[in-house]
Enzyme design. Structure first.
Site, short mmCIF file in Angstrom:
data_model
loop_
_atom_site.label_atom_id
_atom_site.label_comp_id
_atom_site.label_asym_id
_atom_site.label_seq_id
_atom_site.Cartn_x
_atom_site.Cartn_y
_atom_site.Cartn_z
N GLY A 155 -20.58 -23.63 6.69
CA GLY A 155 -21.41 -22.60 6.09
C GLY A 155 -20.57 -21.63 5.28
N ASN B 188 -11.55 -16.71 5.31
CA ASN B 188 -10.25 -16.41 4.73
C ASN B 188 -10.14 -14.91 4.46
OD1 ASN B 188 -9.91 -19.35 4.29
ND2 ASN B 188 -11.44 -19.00 2.70
N GLU C 232 -15.43 -17.50 17.10
CA GLU C 232 -16.77 -17.86 16.65
C GLU C 232 -17.88 -17.19 17.45
OE1 GLU C 232 -17.05 -18.99 13.90
OE2 GLU C 232 -15.07 -19.82 13.55
N GLU D 230 -18.97 -13.63 8.68
CA GLU D 230 -17.62 -13.80 8.12
C GLU D 230 -16.87 -12.48 8.02
OE1 GLU D 230 -16.55 -16.79 7.91
OE2 GLU D 230 -18.54 -17.61 8.31
N HIS E 68 -15.21 -11.62 11.21
CA HIS E 68 -13.96 -12.38 11.40
C HIS E 68 -12.75 -11.65 10.84
CE1 HIS E 68 -14.94 -16.15 13.25
NE2 HIS E 68 -15.79 -16.54 12.32
#
Length: 853
Positions: A259, A263, A316, A294, A297
């Site tokens: 998905g 980075n 996750e 994201e 993260h």
């Protein structure tokens, strides 16, 4: 596929104790041709003692390698490892010059040429162990380093990376050095991107896509950037540590396998999130959730990173929980679409989680391949085994466990523990033990015991209510089949007087908290005043992870009034209970369809409508009813969706209408109506057919034998885009002729030239329940040919072959026997073995459901 050695946990631990890695200087040249690019790397590191180790890379050609100025023999490269022997204690410099291959499978440096305008794009996906496809590295997450990259790109291209990019002339781009990050988080995306840039909180923000998608990105730029800014601000309210990187770019890239990928400073997304065709608000919500996921993260995964892959859930599960929770909390400073300024654009994210993501976790946790959220390190001995844990357990179950933890611990203490974790381990690595210790420092509760009960165990608990009634009171006891304690809410509902036509309406009487002890037993009775409610719902706010059942009287109420339950999240809990009962053989699949037929025409929540219809279509009609009963199941779905289309003719519920139209197409057993829509270019009363709907109709017509190659070619000429190419591949594979099936099979399992997305599209078209006579000979061919394909083309194609090319339509004892025999083949690579094991268990369950009713 080039053979490679997988890194073991023992090897990684030994190398981490032996090396400190300080800096990578990487120079990439993307102007050398269509098949390969040049990669030159300088690694500065310190050996903490005398000894030996190895560096990883997977080159097309290793031109030269030197250590401290002394040339080494490139022929010493064995598979993906180059040995570094007789190292002395102290600093060293390793230089590598290599030619590397572009990827067509979404691994390493992926290269894509857009068929719309013939523009070319490249991007990296280096997760787990694919950095070796781009540059040489000591490739493990706990050897963090600074990365300084330069890139040479063709004229007219823009280069994006983890840090701010500067164009220095002659196609040369310099990326600002990163803080210490793990090898798998390095990112480059290069091509003639269309970009929308802005600034927020003193940092440059940007969103990027292919030029051919520019109008669609521009149309949604305010929404994407608005959600990005709002999530960024909300995370700074939650977290003490500021965002740790120098910019925030989001690149929507073609043929992306996941998905998105977190980075640092350059999040990459699959570019289906740039919508060419109409979508529902729930699909927009999903995009918003992925943006939030994201971004979470950046702290949990990038700032603080796991030490080894057994703790992937720390990345996750946390991001999954934060993605849903934060998106539900954020507000936008100005009006957007139908959302007023100061209102949350997506306040009901947990409904979608409950009806779609949670089932992913429940299903995974009941298969033989289940594993704890936090598995024993011995169960993740190498990178190949670690890759198998990116599943519904590490995402959905882990997020559910964290949601239950917050309900038990309180959000204040939870965030206090998280902030301690960030402060102690920023720009470093941490383990489960570190995480639990940091949570425990913020509370008096026994978090270590909670972790043992929730994170170290497998399987799904089941909670079953028993309701009794006295003169002026009623009592509830709960049978607990499982191993975990639960903190739940019980909702009670009564009938209400309602003169409107349709299902019964229910009204909330009361909600109360209930603690379910760890013991696998019946809980002590809870007595409440008044007559027994018409409906009693365990886990009413969906705060725990457990299957729930309904008592008989409550089930009778649900059959008559499910759509009359006032809260969408409660309806999601009830629909999940029905779903689980079907899968467990306790409820006939036809009874689920009948409930859907009765209540979905009155449903107002998009996520619920989409989730229930998806299960009814892809599981019940496709697998759980017998072939003889499939036409009746499709007729039920057709009748249901036709009612929804009629109900939404006034244009007030475009998302409901679009969902109904999609499923009407998919359930069609006769071509006339949908062929008329295709000819007219519209559904009567709307919507007009956009590319997604046109290809959807054409695919169904192909399945029904009501179109041909000429029509497919004409549609492709009208829509030559990448998604048009995928649509044509899907249609051609779906045609019910021996020639079409033979050509599709050759493309899938022999030709080896399909990209990852074209492989998936072809596989999606191939197996159709309506074409049993044509397909039966291919079922026994699937297992040996998929096994050989996976060896040749690697994990990404192996995953697609196991997920999309599996003959899921063939629910019979012979297919089960073939699958069980195939699992004994020692040639199966781990990615395919895991996928097949799960598919075969699902096949076994489907057979059980069929025989139970």
């Amino acid at each position: 596929m080039t053979p490679m050695s997988v890194l073991t946990r023992d090897e990684a631990q030994a190398r981490a104790q032996f090396l400190d890695v300080h800096r990578y200087t990487v120079d990439l040249d993307l102007t050398t041709g269509e098949e390969t690019f040049d990669s030159r790397t300088v690694i500065r590191f310190t050996a903490l003692a005398a000894g030996h180790t190895f560096v990883e890379l997977k080159p097309a050609t290793l031109r030269s390698i030197s250590l401290d100025g002394h040339p080494l023999d490139p022929a010493d490269l064995t598979e993906n490892r180059f040995p570094l022997t007789a190292l002395t204690a102290g600093p060293h410099e390793l230089r590598i010059d290599a030619e590397m291959r572009y990827s067509r499978t979404g691994e390493g440096m992926h290269r894509f040429t857009d068929p719309t305008d013939n523009e070319t794009y490249t991007y990296t996906q280096l997760f787990m162990e694919d950095v070796q496809r781009v540059f040489a590295a000591f490739d493990q997450p706990d050897l963090k380093s600074v990365f300084a990259l330069t890139v040479t790109a063709p004229d007219g291209w823009t280069v994006l990376g983890n840090g701010i990019a500067e164009h220095t002339g002659d196609g040369r781009w310099t990326l600002a050095p990163t803080p210490p990050v793990s090898t798998y988080l390095v990112a480059v995306a290069a091509g003639p991107w269309h970009s929308v840039t802005t600034e927020h909180a003193g940092l440059p923000f940007g969103i990027h896509c292919r030029r051919s998608l520019a109008p669609h990105l521009d149309a949604d730029a305010d929404e994407i950037l608005g959600i990005t800014r709002a999530c960024f601000d909300r995370f700074h309210e939650k977290f003490d540590e500021p965002y740790p990187f120098d910019s925030y770019d989001q690149a929507f890239v073609p043929e992306f396998n996941a998905g998105a990928m977190e980075n640092p400073g350059l999040v990459t997304f699959r570019d289906e999130f740039i919508y060419r065709s109409a979508v529902t608000d729930t699909e927009r919500q999903t995009r918003g959730m992925v943006i939030a996921h994201e971004m979470a993260h950046m702290w949990f995964g990038d700032l603080v990173t796991l030490a080894w892959w057994d703790d992937i859930w720390l990345n996750e599960s946390f991001a999954e929980y934060m993605g849903y929770q934060t998106l539900a909390e954020v507000t936008l400073p100005r009006a957007l679409n139908s959302v007023q300024a100061g209102e949350p654009p997506f306040p009901d994210t947990w409904v979608e989680f409950g009806v779609s993501r949670k089932g992913w976790g429940y299903d995974a946790d009941q298969r033989p391949s289940t594993h704890p959220v936090a598995p024993d390190p011995a169960a993740v001995p190498d990178t190949a085994s670690a890759m198998l844990n990116f599943d519904g357990i590490s995402y959905a179950k882990g997020a559910s466990a964290l949601r239950q933890l917050v309900a038990w611990l309180g959000e204040k203490d939870f965030l206090a523990g998280i902030n301690t974790h960030f402060a102690r381990h920023k720009f470093a690595n941490a383990t489960l033990a570190d995480f639990i210790d940091n949570l425990a420092s913020a509370t008096d509760r026994d978090v270590h015991a909670w972790a043992d009960q929730w994170l170290r165990t497998t399987g799904v608990d089941t909670l079953t209510p028993h309701v009794t009634e006295a003169d002026t009171t009623w009592s509830l006891t709960v049978d607990h089949h499982g191993t975990r304690p639960h903190h739940i809410t019980v909702g009670t509902y009564d009938h209400t007087i309602d003169t409107q036509a349709g299902p019964e309406r229910l009204v909330l009487r009361d909600r109360f908290d209930l603690g379910i002890p760890q013991d696998d037993a019946t809980q002590d009775s809870t007595t409440r005043p008044g007559r027994r409610p018409a409906l009693v719902v365990l886990n009413d706010n969906d705060l725990t992870y457990a299957k729930v059942r309904l008592d008989p009287d409550s089930w009778t109420t649900v059959l008559n009034g499910l759509s009359g339950i006032p809260d969408a999240l409660t309806r999601a809990v009830v629909w999940n209970a029905a779903r689980d009962m079907v899968r467990d053989g306790e409820l006939a699949p036809t009874a689920y369809l009948e409930a859907a037929r009765a209540h979905l025409p009155h449903e107002t929540d998009l996520a619920l409508l989409q989730g229930v219809l998806a299960f009814a279509d892809t599981q019940i009609a496709a697998r759980y009813v017998t072939p003889e009963n499939r036409p009746a199941a499709l007729a039920t779905l057709t009748s249901l969706t036709r009612d929804l289309i009629r109900r939404t003719e006034d244009g007030t519920h475009p998302g409901l209408r679009l969902t109904a139209v999609r499923h009407f197409i998919d359930a069609a057993t006769q071509p006339d109506t949908i062929h008329g829509w295709l000819t007219d270019g519209t559904v009567p009363g709307g919507p007009e057919l956009d590319p997604e709907l046109r290809w959807r109709i054409l695919t169904r017509l192909a399945v029904l034998g009501a179109t041909d190659e000429a029509a497919i070619a004409a549609e492709l000429e009208a829509d030559p885009s990448a998604t048009g190419q995928e649509g044509a591949a899907r249609c051609r594979a779906a045609l019910p002729t021996p020639e079409a099936k033979a050509a599709a099979w050759h493309a899938l399992f022999t030709d080896d030239t399909l990209s990852n997305y074209l492989f998936t599209a072809t596989a999606q078209g191939f197996w159709q329940p309506e074409q049993t006579g044509l397909l039966t000979p291919y079922v026994p061919r699937y297992y040996p040919e998929a096994t050989a394909l996976a060896v040749r083309r690697g994990p990404a194609i192996a995953e697609a072959a196991g997920r999309y090319a599996f003959p899921a339509y063939a629910v019979d004892a012979d297919s089960l026997h073939l699958g069980e025999q195939a699992l004994t083949d020692q040639a199966l690579i781990p990615a395919l073995r895991r996928k097949l094991a799960d598919q075969i268990d699902d096949l076994r369950r489907a057979l059980t459901v069929r025989t139970a009713h």
